[in-house]
Design a protein around this motif. Structure first.
Motif, PDB file in Angstrom:
ATOM      1  N   GLY A 236      34.708  61.367  49.101  1.00 28.38           N
ATOM      2  CA  GLY A 236      33.460  61.116  48.387  1.00 28.38           C
ATOM      3  C   GLY A 236      33.575  61.451  46.917  1.00 28.38           C
ATOM      4  N   LYS A 237      34.265  62.545  46.601  1.00 31.86           N
ATOM      5  CA  LYS A 237      34.457  62.933  45.195  1.00 31.86           C
ATOM      6  C   LYS A 237      35.298  61.889  44.472  1.00 31.86           C
ATOM      7  CE  LYS A 237      36.367  66.700  42.377  1.00 31.86           C
ATOM      8  NZ  LYS A 237      35.343  66.617  41.349  1.00 31.86           N
ATOM      9  N   MET A 238      36.327  61.378  45.156  1.00 32.00           N
ATOM     10  CA  MET A 238      37.196  60.370  44.542  1.00 32.00           C
ATOM     11  C   MET A 238      36.404  59.134  44.142  1.00 32.00           C
ATOM     12  SD  MET A 238      40.416  60.642  47.110  1.00 32.00           S
ATOM     13  CE  MET A 238      41.073  59.067  46.633  1.00 32.00           C
ATOM     14  N   MET A 239      35.535  58.685  45.037  1.00 27.44           N
ATOM     15  CA  MET A 239      34.756  57.483  44.739  1.00 27.44           C
ATOM     16  C   MET A 239      33.752  57.749  43.619  1.00 27.44           C
ATOM     17  SD  MET A 239      34.040  55.762  48.468  1.00 27.44           S
ATOM     18  CE  MET A 239      33.044  57.122  49.045  1.00 27.44           C
ATOM     19  N   PHE A 240      33.057  58.874  43.717  1.00 27.01           N
ATOM     20  CA  PHE A 240      31.982  59.129  42.751  1.00 27.01           C
ATOM     21  C   PHE A 240      32.534  59.477  41.363  1.00 27.01           C
ATOM     22  CE2 PHE A 240      28.627  61.657  40.723  1.00 27.01           C
ATOM     23  CZ  PHE A 240      27.608  60.722  40.767  1.00 27.01           C
ATOM     24  N   ASP A 241      33.634  60.245  41.323  1.00 22.88           N
ATOM     25  CA  ASP A 241      34.220  60.607  40.037  1.00 22.88           C
ATOM     26  C   ASP A 241      34.633  59.369  39.248  1.00 22.88           C
ATOM     27  OD1 ASP A 241      33.814  63.252  40.231  1.00 22.88           O
ATOM     28  OD2 ASP A 241      35.907  63.846  40.301  1.00 22.88           O
ATOM     29  N   SER A 242      35.181  58.378  39.957  1.00 19.71           N
ATOM     30  CA  SER A 242      35.586  57.154  39.264  1.00 19.71           C
ATOM     31  C   SER A 242      34.360  56.374  38.793  1.00 19.71           C
ATOM     32  CB  SER A 242      36.449  56.283  40.175  1.00 19.71           C
ATOM     33  OG  SER A 242      35.743  55.950  41.345  1.00 19.71           O
ATOM     34  N   PHE A 243      33.270  56.502  39.533  1.00 23.53           N
ATOM     35  CA  PHE A 243      32.043  55.781  39.175  1.00 23.53           C
ATOM     36  C   PHE A 243      31.383  56.384  37.922  1.00 23.53           C
ATOM     37  CE2 PHE A 243      27.355  55.945  39.606  1.00 23.53           C
ATOM     38  CZ  PHE A 243      27.077  54.606  39.364  1.00 23.53           C
ATOM     39  N   LYS A 244      31.499  57.712  37.746  1.00 24.31           N
ATOM     40  CA  LYS A 244      30.796  58.390  36.648  1.00 24.31           C
ATOM     41  C   LYS A 244      31.167  57.829  35.277  1.00 24.31           C
ATOM     42  CE  LYS A 244      31.854  62.646  37.672  1.00 24.31           C
ATOM     43  NZ  LYS A 244      31.937  64.127  37.686  1.00 24.31           N
ATOM     44  N   THR A 245      32.445  57.427  35.130  1.00 24.28           N
ATOM     45  CA  THR A 245      32.901  56.970  33.819  1.00 24.28           C
ATOM     46  C   THR A 245      32.953  55.453  33.706  1.00 24.28           C
ATOM     47  OG1 THR A 245      35.184  57.145  34.600  1.00 24.28           O
ATOM     48  CG2 THR A 245      34.271  59.056  33.459  1.00 24.28           C
ATOM     49  N   VAL A 246      32.505  54.756  34.752  1.00 23.94           N
ATOM     50  CA  VAL A 246      32.601  53.290  34.780  1.00 23.94           C
ATOM     51  C   VAL A 246      31.650  52.670  33.761  1.00 23.94           C
ATOM     52  CG1 VAL A 246      31.598  51.447  36.202  1.00 23.94           C
ATOM     53  CG2 VAL A 246      33.575  52.660  36.985  1.00 23.94           C
ATOM     54  N   GLN A 247      32.168  51.677  33.050  1.00 21.64           N
ATOM     55  CA  GLN A 247      31.344  50.944  32.087  1.00 21.64           C
ATOM     56  C   GLN A 247      30.800  49.656  32.704  1.00 21.64           C
ATOM     57  OE1 GLN A 247      30.631  52.298  29.056  1.00 21.64           O
ATOM     58  NE2 GLN A 247      31.814  54.059  29.799  1.00 21.64           N
ATOM     59  N   ASN A 248      31.680  48.994  33.491  1.00 21.14           N
ATOM     60  CA  ASN A 248      31.309  47.709  34.083  1.00 21.14           C
ATOM     61  C   ASN A 248      30.986  47.907  35.568  1.00 21.14           C
ATOM     62  OD1 ASN A 248      31.192  45.080  35.140  1.00 21.14           O
ATOM     63  ND2 ASN A 248      32.504  44.306  33.503  1.00 21.14           N
ATOM     64  N   THR A 249      29.724  48.000  35.878  1.00 19.68           N
ATOM     65  CA  THR A 249      29.304  48.260  37.264  1.00 19.68           C
ATOM     66  C   THR A 249      29.677  47.115  38.188  1.00 19.68           C
ATOM     67  OG1 THR A 249      27.437  49.516  36.397  1.00 19.68           O
ATOM     68  CG2 THR A 249      27.334  48.878  38.702  1.00 19.68           C
ATOM     69  N   ILE A 250      29.659  45.900  37.703  1.00 14.67           N
ATOM     70  CA  ILE A 250      29.962  44.723  38.536  1.00 14.67           C
ATOM     71  C   ILE A 250      31.397  44.788  39.040  1.00 14.67           C
ATOM     72  CG2 ILE A 250      30.169  42.214  38.554  1.00 14.67           C
ATOM     73  CD1 ILE A 250      27.879  42.146  36.493  1.00 14.67           C
ATOM     74  N   ILE A 251      32.335  45.099  38.131  1.00 15.27           N
ATOM     75  CA  ILE A 251      33.749  45.190  38.533  1.00 15.27           C
ATOM     76  C   ILE A 251      33.938  46.323  39.542  1.00 15.27           C
ATOM     77  CG2 ILE A 251      36.078  45.722  37.717  1.00 15.27           C
ATOM     78  CD1 ILE A 251      35.373  44.331  35.098  1.00 15.27           C
ATOM     79  N   PHE A 252      33.261  47.458  39.300  1.00 15.70           N
ATOM     80  CA  PHE A 252      33.389  48.587  40.213  1.00 15.70           C
ATOM     81  C   PHE A 252      32.831  48.235  41.593  1.00 15.70           C
ATOM     82  CE2 PHE A 252      31.945  52.630  42.069  1.00 15.70           C
ATOM     83  CZ  PHE A 252      33.136  53.332  42.042  1.00 15.70           C
TER      84      PHE A 252
END
Length: 826
Positions: free
Chosen positions: A699-715
């Motif tokens: 869960g931390k792996m997924m969320f940590d990568s999401f925190k800095t994401v600029q393009n939500t669509i690609i994520f």
């Protein structure tokens, strides 16, 4: 069906009901279904399959083939499409391709007597009047015409013997016949992958797809024995198997049988025998009946191979190649070749530990019978071992008082009791212990756990159970860990065991029992540390720190106390003091990796990344092989935004240990931070292929990568692919659990509400219609609402009590903490 009949284990003559009743092992169920499906495909299409069941004598190959045969003949769809020819099990007479064809005719006569008499009998008899060349040509033609548009299933046992008889010319003829006339499918068995299917110079190289049958586990053996008891309507035995003594005896049989189903069945008649005067004669009678069989098998071996078998029988334990060569008066290369041949024939098992190879006899009964021949009227050593496993020391002493002075039974009892006190250690143990430490150093906990299980099977010392408990604790299997610690403490009272047990109880939030555990040995340093650990675990850091100070007054040189104090100061956010403690601890031991790692963590938390990186390099100079240090360096580089260097360090770490789960996960972290999602997916797939258990960090792996994401669509596209990948491997529950474990990260005051709301909306869109994600999504939604409303407790009261009990610990837990709440029901 009588028990005696079952004990002879002749599957070809057993009824389908009995075969099904004593069929165990989930993998074999699946394999049987798979093979039946392949045979069905062979019968109904042009695609023909050729499968080979590989396993040692007594492993259950004939049982599996018999069961498949009986299931096939009941499938109506195949009645008009499939013919079955089951060749004799001991096909010694096959010495040519023509003889092979004649064996098929005999099998068809057995299977279809009426049809054979009408369509084949006269034609086959006429073959004997033709010349040899004409016989073979005509036999091929007759068989092809008889099969017609149907498919012929050949069931061939001991395929290696058949191919040995055919020789290279006959193998070429058979291969050409199968290639030119595609009306046959084959299911065969062999004890090993023999040279005719392994090497390029033979016509059947890679022709068969092999399926290796595994030995039964202890639980599967217990199921088998219970099935036999039910089949024989032996209510007494079935009840006995559920008793403590019965379970211990099943373990004894497992130790002696080594996973071989045939041996379990032989021993099934002994399980409930209570008196020694019943057991010894029955055991000796069994050996008398089996001895001629094993003597015949020994005579079939070359002289050097018989010498090796006898040596291993005398030694009783697994031996190294150089020892076998030395004591059998063979040069190492010759010994290696003979050992490989014996292994291929199914006489030996080999176990690799590090770079060493240990060889031992695969079949305990072979050893029993050889010892019986050598030691007539003397106690057979393996039966002595059997008694030591079968009966407790107290029971043996009770029997000793009842036995006459001159009976052989008394000799057995005395020898078994003596050897409890003078037990010589198996040489594998030193290697197993060394490998256990190596796996721990590389953070390969699952592999280390497997070694503790082997150690327990071999000797079962307190240290073995303690080590098992430690591994289980690391894998978060806390209840099993406590059981292992209890067993260790039962064998040997030890403060370290109490301390470790207390820590595990604390992780289960069982604080009351944890406190009792440390109080039972309150004078020990371990007990004091246990109390400190419990206090800091429940957030009473100030008291824990005071206890540390008291402990340091008693023992100011204890690195363990300094490390504990550093950890508590870190938890309290008092990083300057923690750093000062690290420096004091390094004065005590400048080479301590643990202290250096604590210093690195403290510097990182203070934002002093450059100094943390320098400490990482100093630590690597001390131990270039340390994965922990390499991982700390990776984290530091990543927090500095130096992702390319972090990725390079991941690759260096994987060179040290390609299977390290932590390094693989760090690589995924790094790739996600670089938004290299395709490579991250490949790393996920690698871990899934290894069937490695995912840790809580998902869960931390997924969320940590999401925190800095600029393009939500690609994520979001990345998460769709990740979800599909986990579904394909049937481990979607990991994502479900990981989603719940992301909740503590959402509670961080540094995250704005808009960001966490987007996180929820993404998952609602991806899995909102999947019932299994209903509870995690509801908990996630309530957690976000709770955060948005400034932690208003009324938000949580809208959840049922049982769901509230799951969510509350997650909301109260720091995002860096380990979460001990059970989420298995989510």
């Amino acid at each position: 069906m009588q028990a005696q009949y079952i004990s002879h284990f002749t599957p070809r003559s057993m009824s389908p009901e009995i075969l099904e009743a004593i069929f165990v092992q989930r993998k074999r169920y699946d394999l049987a279904e798979r093979l039946i499906e392949l045979i069905r495909e062979s019968a109904l299409t042009e695609n023909k399959h050729y499968r080979l069941l590989v396993g040692n004598r007594g492993i259950g190959k004939t049982h599996l083939i018999s069961l498949i045969y009986h299931r096939l003949v009941k499938i109506e769809e195949l009645q008009e499409q499939l013919l079955i020819a089951w060749l004799p099990e001991e096909a010694y007479r096959i010495d040519s391709f023509l003889e092979f064809l004649m064996a098929i005719f005999e099998a068809l006569k057995e299977e279809y007597p009426e049809e054979y008499e009408v369509k084949l009998q006269e034609k086959v008899e006429l073959l004997y009047q033709l010349s040899f060349e004409e016989q073979e040509y005509k036999a091929k033609e007759i068989l092809r015409e008889f099969v017609g548009k149907k498919t012929l299933l050949l069931l061939i046992e001991n395929l290696n013997m058949v191919f040995e008889g055919l020789e290279i010319q006959g193998q070429h003829q058979l291969r050409a016949y199968l290639y030119n006339h595609k009306f046959c499918t084959i299911l065969a068995t062999s004890q090993s992958l023999f040279k005719e299917v392994k090497f390029k110079e033979y016509p059947f190289y890679r022709f068969f797809c092999p399926h290796h049958l595994e030995d039964l586990s202890s639980d599967e053996a217990a199921d088998l024995l219970a099935n036999i008891a039910r089949l024989n309507k032996d209510i007494k035995l079935e009840a006995f198997l559920q008793s403590l003594t019965g379970k211990e005896r099943v373990k004894a049989v497992h130790h002696l049988a080594g996973g071989n189903p045939r041996i379990y069945i032989v021993f099934s008649g002994f399980l409930s025998r209570e008196s020694l005067d019943e057991l010894v004669p029955a055991f000796m009678k069994m050996l008398d009946e089996l001895t001629p069989y094993y003597q015949e098998r020994m005579l079939s071996l070359a002289v050097r191979q018989r010498k090796i078998i006898n040596f291993l029988c005398d030694r009783r334990y697994a031996c190294l190649l150089e020892d076998i060569a030395r004591y059998c008066l063979l040069d190492p290369q010759s010994a290696k070749e003979e050992l490989r041949e014996l292994q291929n024939k199914g006489y030996l098992r080999v176990e690799e530990i590090g770079r060493e190879q240990f060889y031992e006899l695969r079949e305990p009964l072979l050893r029993f019978c050889l010892e019986m021949k050598k030691q007539r009227n003397k106690p057979i050593q393996l039966f002595v071992d059997f008694l030591r496993l079968w009966y407790s020391e107290e029971t043996l002493e009770e029997y000793l008082d009842l036995l006459p002075e001159d009976g052989i039974e008394r000799e057995y009892i005395l020898k078994a009791l003596r050897e409890r006190d003078t037990d010589s250690e198996d040489p594998k143990i030193a290697f197993l212990m060394e490998e256990y430490e190596n796996h721990l150093d590389k953070d390969e906990i699952t592999e280390a756990l497997k070694l503790t299980e082997k150690l327990i099977e071999i000797r079962g010392h307190a240290w073995d159970f303690f080590s098992q408990g430690y591994c289980l604790d690391e894998l978060e299997r806390y209840q099993e860990a406590i059981a292992a610690y209890d067993k260790s403490f039962e064998l040997e009272e030890n403060a370290d065991t109490q301390f470790s047990r207390s820590i595990t109880l604390t992780k289960l939030r069982n604080y009351e029992e944890s406190q009792l555990s440390y109080k039972s040995n309150s004078q020990s340093l371990q007990a004091e540390l246990s109390r400190i650990f419990t206090l800091q675990k429940i957030g009473r850091y100030k008291e824990a720190l005071q206890d540390c100070d008291r402990a340091l007054k008693l023992n100011p040189q204890s690195l363990k106390i300094w490390l504990t104090r550093i950890f508590i100061l870190q938890k309290m956010g008092r990083y300057e003091e923690a750093l000062q403690d690290c420096d004091r601890a390094l004065e005590l031991n400048p080479k301590s990796l643990q202290v250096r790692l604590s210093r690195i963590f403290t510097l990182r938390e203070m934002g002093r990344y450059k100094e943390a990186l320098q400490d990482c390099d100093l630590a690597l100079e001390l131990n270039p092989q340390s994965l922990q240090v390499r991982l700390s360096r990776i984290i530091t580089l990543r927090e500095m935004g130096r992702y390319e260097e972090a990725l390079q360090d991941c690759d260096r770490a994987l060179e040290l240990n390609p299977k390290s789960l932590q390094v693989r996960l760090s690589r995924i972290f790094t790739l996600q931070s670089m938004e290299q999602y395709e490579q991250a997916l490949e790393s996920y797939q690698y871990i899934l292929d290894l069937n490695s258990p995912f840790p809580r960090k998902l869960g931390k792996m997924m969320f940590d990568s999401f925190k800095t994401v600029q393009n939500t669509i690609i994520f979001k596209r990345y998460l769709v692919k990740l979800l599909n990948l986990f579904d394909r491997y049937q481990v979607g529950s990991l994502l479900k659990r990981g989603l719940t474990r992301s909740i503590p990260m959402l509670m961080s005051p540094n995250l704005n509400n808009e960001k966490v709301r987007i996180w929820l909306e993404i998952w609602l869109e991806l899995v909102g219609n999947r019932p299994e994600f209903e509870l995690p999504l509801r908990l996630l939604s309530k957690a976000i609402e709770y955060k948005e409303k400034n932690r208003d407790p009324r938000v949580l009261l809208t959840l049922p009590l049982e769901e509230r009990q799951i969510l509350k610990p997650l909301l109260e837990t720091d995002s860096n903490d380990s979460h001990s709440v059970s989420l298995n029901d989510i």
